[in-house]
Design a protein around this motif. Structure first.
Motif, PDB file in Angstrom:
ATOM      1  N   GLY A 182      -3.500  -3.594   5.584  1.00  0.00           N
ATOM      2  CA  GLY A 182      -2.618  -3.236   4.473  1.00  0.00           C
ATOM      3  C   GLY A 182      -3.306  -2.463   3.364  1.00  0.00           C
ATOM      4  O   GLY A 182      -2.882  -2.506   2.215  1.00  0.00           O
ATOM      5  N   SER A 214      -0.917   0.225   1.621  1.00  0.00           N
ATOM      6  CA  SER A 214       0.102  -0.412   0.775  1.00  0.00           C
ATOM      7  C   SER A 214      -0.529  -0.955  -0.498  1.00  0.00           C
ATOM      8  O   SER A 214       0.049  -0.865  -1.590  1.00  0.00           O
ATOM      9  CB  SER A 214       0.788  -1.556   1.540  1.00  0.00           C
ATOM     10  N   ASN A 238      -1.292   1.977  -2.816  1.00  0.00           N
ATOM     11  CA  ASN A 238      -0.051   2.452  -3.435  1.00  0.00           C
ATOM     12  C   ASN A 238       0.395   1.518  -4.557  1.00  0.00           C
ATOM     13  O   ASN A 238       0.856   1.971  -5.608  1.00  0.00           O
ATOM     14  CB  ASN A 238       1.055   2.578  -2.379  1.00  0.00           C
ATOM     15  N   GLU A 297       5.870   3.864  -1.132  1.00  0.00           N
ATOM     16  CA  GLU A 297       5.338   4.467   0.087  1.00  0.00           C
ATOM     17  C   GLU A 297       5.947   5.833   0.393  1.00  0.00           C
ATOM     18  O   GLU A 297       5.314   6.659   1.057  1.00  0.00           O
ATOM     19  CB  GLU A 297       5.552   3.511   1.269  1.00  0.00           C
ATOM     20  N   THR A 333       1.159   4.913   5.296  1.00  0.00           N
ATOM     21  CA  THR A 333       1.046   3.578   5.884  1.00  0.00           C
ATOM     22  C   THR A 333       1.449   3.642   7.355  1.00  0.00           C
ATOM     23  O   THR A 333       2.160   4.536   7.789  1.00  0.00           O
ATOM     24  CB  THR A 333       1.959   2.580   5.150  1.00  0.00           C
ATOM     25  N   SER A 385       0.921  -6.998  -1.813  1.00  0.00           N
ATOM     26  CA  SER A 385       1.056  -5.657  -2.392  1.00  0.00           C
ATOM     27  C   SER A 385       2.465  -5.393  -2.904  1.00  0.00           C
ATOM     28  O   SER A 385       2.680  -4.482  -3.703  1.00  0.00           O
ATOM     29  CB  SER A 385       0.698  -4.595  -1.345  1.00  0.00           C
TER      30      SER A 385
END
Length: 386
Positions: free
Chosen positions: A50, A53, A56, A63, A71, A197
């Motif tokens: 991850g 993510s 971000n 995303e 991703t 996240s």
């Protein structure tokens, strides 16, 4: 003016300007540090942990936004990829290649990704940490850099466990933390931060932020505070306090401009500085459209309407109009500054004082207004008690 001794006037003038020059030089250094000091954050971990993510989320982008880290279930990072923070470009987050290979060599890996580029490393894993994570941490430590273990996708674990009878969230979190730490014993007792996240205001994100702030060099902390997402009332207040502490420096930097006797120069520089400073506040407090839209969707409440209450928020959103509005407020003093700077004796110092006062007033009023709007929004969203 007839009874003034020209030598005394010149001495006082020189003394006043010398003191002012020293103060403004220090102020400009502070403002430059606030706006430009670099912070490079490395995020690494095995494929599927991850990383994208997480990056971000730290940058406050979705995303599907332009410039978001891509991703996917397969490894999308084959080399170190840098992502600038969209509003604080001096903060850069680096997505490093995965470390899941059986032939992984930590020393070779750090050489390839250029270890010295980064201020600290975040080692991410969505399951338990493995030998590659330990090897990498050891090598980073050997190079006297800080590293932090983040156990990601905690929301997935909680969703899976909450369906079971006798579910206890805190017990589940404790078990996950203990399980992660079992494989890290040879590193001593490193902290493992549990995060999602997609829900930064839960779990360990705030503890993680406080840990980073405490362990970063002092001159790097302002960059972290500006860029890091607001995750609680306490984190918002910390940001507000930091910006309040910088108002004097911004105002003194403006005062230094006023000493130069060019009509309109101080007003123009004041406008630029006021807008830049307050724009940083605006985004740091989570008042931008992207942040508020995501929060509105999360709590199912319209929150953007709060910005209409703030003339400063409206000015920042409409940048061209903002310049005209703020310039109008300053243009009245620009001519006065010019003539004051031509006066014998302390004219330049007086002009600087006028510029300082104007800038200080605008920054103080603007910051307080934006801070209050941010507080109101959190309360309306049900994030903080009313």
């Amino acid at each position: 003016m007839e009874n003034q001794d020209p030598a005394v006037v010149e001495a006082v003038k020189a003394s006043g300007e010398s003191t002012l020059e020293k103060a403004t030089a220090k102020a400009k250094e502070k403002i430059d540090q606030l706006l430009n000091v670099s912070l490079n954050i490395a995020v690494t971990g095995k494929t599927g942990s991850g990383k994208s993510s997480f990056i971000n989320a730290l940058r406050g982008v979705s995303e599907d936004d332009d410039g978001a880290a891509p991703t996917g279930v397969t490894e999308t990072t084959m080399k170190a990829t840098m992502y600038e923070h969209p509003i604080v470009p001096n903060v850069k987050i680096w997505d490093l290649p995965g470390i899941g290979s059986p032939n992984f060599k930590a020393d070779k890996y750090l050489k390839e990704v250029k270890l010295d580029t980064y201020d600290f490393f975040i080692i991410l894993n969505s399951e338990r940490f493995m030998q590659n994570d330990v090897m990498l941490a050891k090598e980073i430590k050997k190079q006297k850099k800080n590293f932090y273990f983040v156990r990601s996708k905690i929301d997935n674990d909680i969703r899976a466990e909450e369906k079971k009878k006798g579910f206890d969230e805190q017990k589940v979190l404790s078990l996950i933390r203990e399980d992660c730490q079992k494989n890290l014993t040879e590193l001593g007792d490193p902290k493992v931060f549990l995060m999602s996240s997609f829900d930064l205001d839960k779990y360990d994100f705030e503890i993680f932020q406080n840990t980073l702030e405490a362990e970063l060099p002092i001159h790097k902390r302002s960059a972290l505070l500006q860029a890091w997402p607001v995750c609680s009332a306490a984190s918002l207040e910390k940001k507000i306090k930091m910006f309040k502490g910088m108002i004097w420096a911004a105002s003194l930097a403006s005062a230094g401009i006023a000493v130069v006797p060019v009509p309109g120069l101080s007003a123009a520089c004041d406008v630029s500085l006021v807008l830049l400073f307050l724009t940083r506040c605006y985004y740091a407090f989570g008042l931008d459209d992207g942040s508020l839209s995501r929060l509105s969707e999360k709590v199912n409440k319209p929150l953007l309407e709060h910005l209409a209450k703030s003339k400063f928020a409206s000015a920042i959103r409409e940048k061209t109009i903002a310049r005209l509005q703020v310039s109008a407020a300053l243009v009245a003093v620009s001519s006065a500054e010019y003539f004051a700077s031509l006066l014998p004796g302390l004219g330049s110092v007086a002009a600087a004082g006028m510029s300082f006062g104007t800038t200080y007033y605008l920054l103080r009023e603007g910051l307080n207004e934006l801070a209050n709007i941010a507080r109101e929004i959190r309360k309306d969203a049900g994030l903080d008690a009313i």
